[in-house]
Design an enzyme around this catalytic site. Structure first.
Site: not given
Ligand code: NAD
Length: 481
Positions: A189-190, A192-194, A211, A249
């Site tokens: 994910g992003s 920010k949430i990471g 990731e 990504c």
């Molecule tokens: P996101 O961070 O918004 O969400 C990712 C996951 O986290 C989702 O399952 C979501 O429900 C959960 N989540 C959201 N807020 C949360 C919280 N406060 N507490 C706990 N869990 C929470 O990301 P997204 O919009 O789903 O994906 C887009 C991002 O992911 C982009 O930045 C992209 O580059 C990245 N990404 C990376 C890879 C990689 O393999 N490196 C692959 C795909 C996407």
């Protein structure tokens, strides 16, 4: 829901503690079942991805259903080898000893997936976690609701549903899941949430794999690839508009080219768009209104809007954005500082392509650096002088399909690797085993200390066999220095 969560996490813990997930047979049976699901439900998977993102059946199979079958096959072929203890050599200090590294499952793993490859990025880490003998709780993305529902309904039909659970929901459920103690959290994910994930994991000292995303540049050294520019254009366009419409990504975020080649590059890309990326069926749509508006905002900035040299139209009703090329948007604009994650492609021009090295070094470490070049010196400089999760020369995004390469970021783009054996290792603890007998007891290891013992230890650490022998035979004086 809180009770449900409690029960699911408890069951996953019990399934792991029962020891059932450790055996080769359990792991193989889960992987085979997953493969059955992927084969039997291929059409349903492609339809689901079409509902969530308007993905074409071919793209859905290439990047998710078929891709996953490839990954499961690879895991099945190699599982026995991966699980086998690895003998290691023993240095003099441990003589006589045999030693090995034994992979051990971590326990109960929590996987968070993102929405852009909602089935692929849920199941690819699951393959690694099951291969390594863990039980798993998977939380797909709420932004791809059809895929999330598909996984919640179908995984329990195929897999051991005590050891593998799917929990659907958004950030609130994510937060509730994070309150539990896990043995590993694997997050896609992003950034920010990471950060939220890492903070929550710190409470239990849970290891995490993040990731994340970032801005993946592609350097186009037009001069050196002039004869092959057509192939390069196919690959660049495919890695932007033919790969989830740039919502990936590893999609190319922006191009870097020498000033003098920019007009012909724009022209070639424009032709490519017209021949391949005009029909809505061939383009994936934007996932939702919020992301659509986010992308629109990038080019509503008047200084950025002025730099659009192709495209720029938005179909709000159907959530499609035309493949769009921008030439030299200001480097301090939002589009050049945020991850684009969509079909907008800025081209940044530099006087000399070699300046791209400094350009990249001045920015956060991307997940991938792409370079289309035959210039060996430039390639060497990119590998040696820049930092990124990976580097791909003369192609883009396809590196993701190589099970033999680690996939993951560095710095801002995350940490921890997976795919193939790297997935197995990601979800395993490498346990060090040392086996000694009771022979060969050396008093130099213990007090009372004297200079002779010190000298002996020096010789052992420096592999000075002659010194050790002479010391034993009493033929060598030890120094008191
Ligand atoms: P996101 O961070 O918004 O969400 C990712 C996951 O986290 C989702 O399952 C979501 O429900 C959960 N989540 C959201 N807020 C949360 C919280 N406060 N507490 C706990 N869990 C929470 O990301 P997204 O919009 O789903 O994906 C887009 C991002 O992911 C982009 O930045 C992209 O580059 C990245 N990404 C990376 C890879 C990689 O393999 N490196 C692959 C795909 C996407």
């Amino acid at each position: 829901m809180a009770m449900d969560l409690e029960r699911v996490v408890q069951e996953a813990r019990e399934a792991f503690e029962s020891g059932g997930t450790r055996s080769y047979f359990w792991r193989r049976s889960q992987l085979r079942a997953l493969k059955d699901l992927l084969h039997e439900m291929e059409t349903a998977i492609c339809e689901t991805l079409n509902l969530d993102l308007g993905k074409h059946r071919v793209e859905a199979y290439r990047d998710e259903a078929g891709f996953l079958i490839k990954s499961v096959d690879y895991a099945l072929q190699n599982l026995k080898k991966w699980m086998s203890p690895e003998k290691v050599s023993v240095p003099l200090i441990g003589f006589p000893t045999t030693s090995e590294v034994v992979p051990e499952p971590l326990g109960v793993v929590l996987i968070f997936a993102s929405w852009n490859f909602p089935i692929g990025l849920s199941l690819e880490p699951l393959i690694g976690a099951l291969s390594a003998g863990n039980s798993v709780v998977l939380k797909p993305s709420e932004l791809a609701p059809a895929s999330s529902k598909f996984l919640a309904e179908n995984l329990p039909k195929y897999l051991d549903n005590k050891a593998v659970a799917v929990i659907e929901g958004g950030p609130l459920i994510g937060q509730q899941l994070l309150e539990h103690k896990w043995d590993k959290i694997f997050f896609t994910g992003s950034s920010k949430i990471g950060r939220i994930i890492m903070t929550a994991a710190a409470k239990h000292l849970t290891p995490v794999c993040l990731e994340l995303g970032g801005k993946c540049p592609a350097i186009i050294d037009s001069l050196s690839i002039s004869g092959d520019i057509k192939v390069a254009i196919n690959r660049i366009a495919g890695a932007k508009w033919g790969f989830c419409s740039g919502q990936a990504c590893i999609a190319i975020d922006y191009l870097i080219v020498e000033e003098k080649y920019a007009p012909s590059l724009v022209d070639l890309l424009r032709k490519k768009i017209k021949s391949c990326y005009m029909r809505q069926g061939d383009l994936t749509r934007i996932v939702n209104k919020q992301h659509f508006q986010r992308l629109r905002k990038f080019i509503e900035d008047p200084v950025v809007a002025n730099t659009v040299v192709y495209g720029g139209s938005f179909d709000q009703e159907n959530l499609y954005i035309e493949p769009t090329i921008l030439l030299d948007p200001p480097l301090d604009s939002e589009i050049m500082n945020e991850e684009i994650f969509g079909p907008l492609l800025p081209i940044i021009t530099l006087k000399k392509i070699e300046h791209s090295i400094e350009f990249l070094k001045a920015r956060p470490k991307p997940l991938v650096i792409y370079a289309f070049t035959k210039n060996e010196k430039l390639k060497e400089r990119i590998v040696e002088e820049t930092s990124s999760g990976s580097v791909t020369f003369n192609d883009a995004v396809i590196q993701f399909a190589l099970d033999t390469l680690p996939f993951g970021g560095t710095g801002q783009s995350g940490f921890g690797k997976y795919h193939g054996k790297f997935s197995f290792d990601q979800f395993s603890h490498q346990k060090a085993i040392m086996r000694r007998s009771f022979y060969m007891e050396f008093s130099f290891r213990y007090p009372p200390w004297n200079e002779r013992k010190l000298q002996f230890i020096r010789y052992v650490y420096s592999y000075n066999y002659v010194g050790i022998l002479l010391l034993f035979l009493g033929l060598k004086r030890y120094s008191s220095a």
